[in-house]
Design a protein around this motif. Structure first.
Motif, PDB file in Angstrom:
ATOM      1  N   TRP A   1       0.854  -1.205   0.000  1.00  0.00           N
ATOM      2  CA  TRP A   1       0.000   0.000   0.000  1.00  0.00           C
ATOM      3  C   TRP A   1       0.887   1.251   0.000  1.00  0.00           C
ATOM      4  O   TRP A   1       0.643   2.194  -0.758  1.00  0.00           O
ATOM      5  CB  TRP A   1      -0.911  -0.030   1.229  1.00  0.00           C
TER       6      TRP A   1
ATOM      7  N   TRP B   1       3.958   1.567  -0.982  1.00  0.00           N
ATOM      8  CA  TRP B   1       4.662   1.696  -2.250  1.00  0.00           C
ATOM      9  C   TRP B   1       3.727   2.222  -3.345  1.00  0.00           C
ATOM     10  O   TRP B   1       4.050   3.191  -4.040  1.00  0.00           O
ATOM     11  CB  TRP B   1       5.264   0.353  -2.650  1.00  0.00           C
ATOM     12  N   LEU B   2       2.576   1.601  -3.486  1.00  0.00           N
ATOM     13  CA  LEU B   2       1.705   1.911  -4.614  1.00  0.00           C
ATOM     14  C   LEU B   2       0.756   3.084  -4.375  1.00  0.00           C
ATOM     15  O   LEU B   2       0.361   3.759  -5.331  1.00  0.00           O
ATOM     16  CB  LEU B   2       0.889   0.670  -4.993  1.00  0.00           C
ATOM     17  N   ARG B   3       0.391   3.339  -3.120  1.00  0.00           N
ATOM     18  CA  ARG B   3      -0.602   4.386  -2.854  1.00  0.00           C
ATOM     19  C   ARG B   3      -0.011   5.610  -2.169  1.00  0.00           C
ATOM     20  O   ARG B   3      -0.606   6.677  -2.207  1.00  0.00           O
ATOM     21  CB  ARG B   3      -1.740   3.833  -1.993  1.00  0.00           C
ATOM     22  N   MET B   4       1.146   5.426  -1.518  1.00  0.00           N
ATOM     23  CA  MET B   4       1.747   6.539  -0.784  1.00  0.00           C
ATOM     24  C   MET B   4       3.064   6.987  -1.411  1.00  0.00           C
ATOM     25  O   MET B   4       3.806   7.745  -0.810  1.00  0.00           O
ATOM     26  CB  MET B   4       1.964   6.129   0.676  1.00  0.00           C
ATOM     27  N   GLN B   5       3.369   6.457  -2.593  1.00  0.00           N
ATOM     28  CA  GLN B   5       4.576   6.805  -3.347  1.00  0.00           C
ATOM     29  C   GLN B   5       5.870   6.569  -2.568  1.00  0.00           C
ATOM     30  O   GLN B   5       6.840   7.305  -2.702  1.00  0.00           O
ATOM     31  CB  GLN B   5       4.526   8.255  -3.848  1.00  0.00           C
ATOM     32  N   LYS B   6       5.902   5.509  -1.757  1.00  0.00           N
ATOM     33  CA  LYS B   6       7.131   5.135  -1.067  1.00  0.00           C
ATOM     34  C   LYS B   6       8.006   4.340  -2.029  1.00  0.00           C
ATOM     35  O   LYS B   6       7.573   3.897  -3.093  1.00  0.00           O
ATOM     36  CB  LYS B   6       6.825   4.296   0.177  1.00  0.00           C
ATOM     37  N   SER B   7       9.227   4.116  -1.645  1.00  0.00           N
ATOM     38  CA  SER B   7      10.176   3.377  -2.468  1.00  0.00           C
ATOM     39  C   SER B   7       9.697   1.933  -2.695  1.00  0.00           C
ATOM     40  O   SER B   7       9.121   1.321  -1.787  1.00  0.00           O
ATOM     41  CB  SER B   7      11.533   3.351  -1.757  1.00  0.00           C
ATOM     42  N   PRO B   8       9.984   1.387  -3.878  1.00  0.00           N
ATOM     43  CA  PRO B   8       9.666  -0.025  -4.118  1.00  0.00           C
ATOM     44  C   PRO B   8      10.386  -0.962  -3.133  1.00  0.00           C
ATOM     45  O   PRO B   8       9.970  -2.107  -2.960  1.00  0.00           O
ATOM     46  CB  PRO B   8      10.148  -0.272  -5.546  1.00  0.00           C
TER      47      PRO B   8
ATOM     48  N   TRP C   1      10.138  -0.920  -0.123  1.00  0.00           N
ATOM     49  CA  TRP C   1       9.175  -1.262   0.927  1.00  0.00           C
ATOM     50  C   TRP C   1       8.614  -2.664   0.716  1.00  0.00           C
ATOM     51  O   TRP C   1       8.154  -3.304   1.660  1.00  0.00           O
ATOM     52  CB  TRP C   1       8.029  -0.250   0.939  1.00  0.00           C
TER      53      TRP C   1
END
Length: 108
Positions: free
Chosen positions: A22, A24-31, A33
């Protein structure tokens, strides 16, 4: 009682693992994660196999109640959103159902 601890560990593993994706994909965190996310999902799967139940489907069904309660605790502690009375009531109903599934007398 040991089953409850395994269920709680499974819930933590599943929620943490899914939250990593979530993030990574929804909060623009690093892959990156996803790496601890995958490890957490492995913990989830391993913990769920430790449940003392004769059938996997029954163990998984009872897990649903524990998962719901754990997700609401996560919502409160990690995301900072306090569950309302309907969340608490719903979790209570689900936990009651999980207890019936897991601990109900079985005819041999």
């Amino acid at each position: 009682m040991k089953s409850i601890l395994w269920y709680l560990l499974a819930a933590l593993g599943e929620i943490a693992g899914c939250f990593a994706f979530w993030a990574w994909l929804r909060m623009q965190k690093s892959p990156l994660w996803t790496l601890p996310g995958v490890a957490s999902l492995v913990v989830f799967a391993l913990a769920l196999t430790r449940i003392d139940a004769a059938a996997a489907g029954r163990a998984y069904a009872a897990y649903g109640g524990i998962y719901i309660l754990s997700a609401l605790v996560w919502l409160w502690l990690v995301e900072g959103v306090r569950p309302d009375r309907w969340d608490v009531l719903g979790a209570g109903v689900c936990l009651g159902g999980a207890a019936i599934i897991l601990y109900g007398p079985r005819g041999q």
